[in-house]
Every structure is written in C-alpha cells, then in structure tokens.
Scaffold this motif. Sequence first.
Motif, mmCIF file in Angstrom:
data_model
loop_
_atom_site.group_PDB
_atom_site.id
_atom_site.type_symbol
_atom_site.label_atom_id
_atom_site.label_comp_id
_atom_site.label_asym_id
_atom_site.label_seq_id
_atom_site.Cartn_x
_atom_site.Cartn_y
_atom_site.Cartn_z
ATOM 1 N N LEU A 50 0.814 -1.575 0.028
ATOM 2 C CA LEU A 50 -0.258 0.158 0.015
ATOM 3 C C LEU A 50 0.621 1.057 0.244
ATOM 4 N N LEU A 51 -0.515 2.647 -0.605
ATOM 5 C CA LEU A 51 1.408 3.434 -0.434
ATOM 6 C C LEU A 51 0.223 4.306 0.014
ATOM 7 N N ALA A 52 0.460 4.682 1.109
ATOM 8 C CA ALA A 52 0.173 5.868 2.017
ATOM 9 C C ALA A 52 1.009 6.949 1.818
ATOM 10 N N GLU A 53 0.286 8.274 2.557
ATOM 11 C CA GLU A 53 1.342 9.176 3.011
ATOM 12 C C GLU A 53 0.984 9.616 4.735
ATOM 13 N N LEU A 54 2.147 10.421 4.373
ATOM 14 C CA LEU A 54 2.495 11.431 5.883
ATOM 15 C C LEU A 54 1.560 12.616 6.443
ATOM 16 N N PRO A 55 0.923 12.800 7.360
ATOM 17 C CA PRO A 55 0.789 14.303 6.914
ATOM 18 C C PRO A 55 0.998 15.380 7.421
#
Length: 140
Positions: A50-55
Amino acid sequence: MPKPKRNINATAEETLYPPSTLEPGQQIARVKQAAGKNLYHLELPDTSSLLAELPSKFRSTIWMKRGSYVLVDTSAMADRDNKLGGEIVNLVGDEKAWRKAKWWPVEFVAKAKGWGSGSGSEEDEGPTMPPSESEEESEG
C-alpha cells in the motif's frame, strides 16, 4: 522558523499510547520503504502492499525507519482517484504498549531474538568445525 517545542512534544506524546479501539478502515501496517515526498510503501498484515501519505503534523517532527509500524486509514483516500491507498493516522511510538492491544495483528507478533530462542531442533546449527585428530583416531 522551526515548529514550537510544545507542538513537537504533543505530537510525540500522541504516538506513545494506542487508541482503545480502531475505527472502520484503520489497520496496523509495517513501513517497507520511503517513496519520497512524504509517501511511504507499507505492508499490511495480509502481506499486500500500500502507498500511504504522511500528514503534515508528523512531517519534520517524527521520523520513521523501515520496519517500524504505523496506523493507516485506508478509507480516507477511497474517494480520491490516484495511487494513494491510505493516510498514516498515527505512528507506533511505544511498540511494547501497542502490541498489548487486543486488535494488534497476529501477523506482526514479535519474534524471539537471541541465541537461546531455538526450539531445540538441530536443523540449522550454523557452520561446523572439522573433526579434531582425537575424533578421527577414535573413529578409524
């Protein structure tokens, strides 16, 4: 200008304690590698990627390394039409406390480390030394 110290401390303290329950769409994932631009490749408990973004609240405040764990929300990016599969909601700061939670995935259970962790089986003993002269004489 750097972030105020109180914001950094509040963010770091937030990662120490796990939530009591997980909301629908949230799950624990392992960080595989940084993809750049605050994007991370994560491994879910079912070994899917999964590719996720860091807030922005975690950027330049807390650093993640490969093998660390995060709480990712996969439903946050469901309405967007791009490669992102989720957003990192929280970082696992105190791993020992987080592992005690009843919702911690079985696939991410800590493995025993050290020399004495073997089950006594002699499958892999590592390298062996050649027999000494006294052993050769007693055999022959």
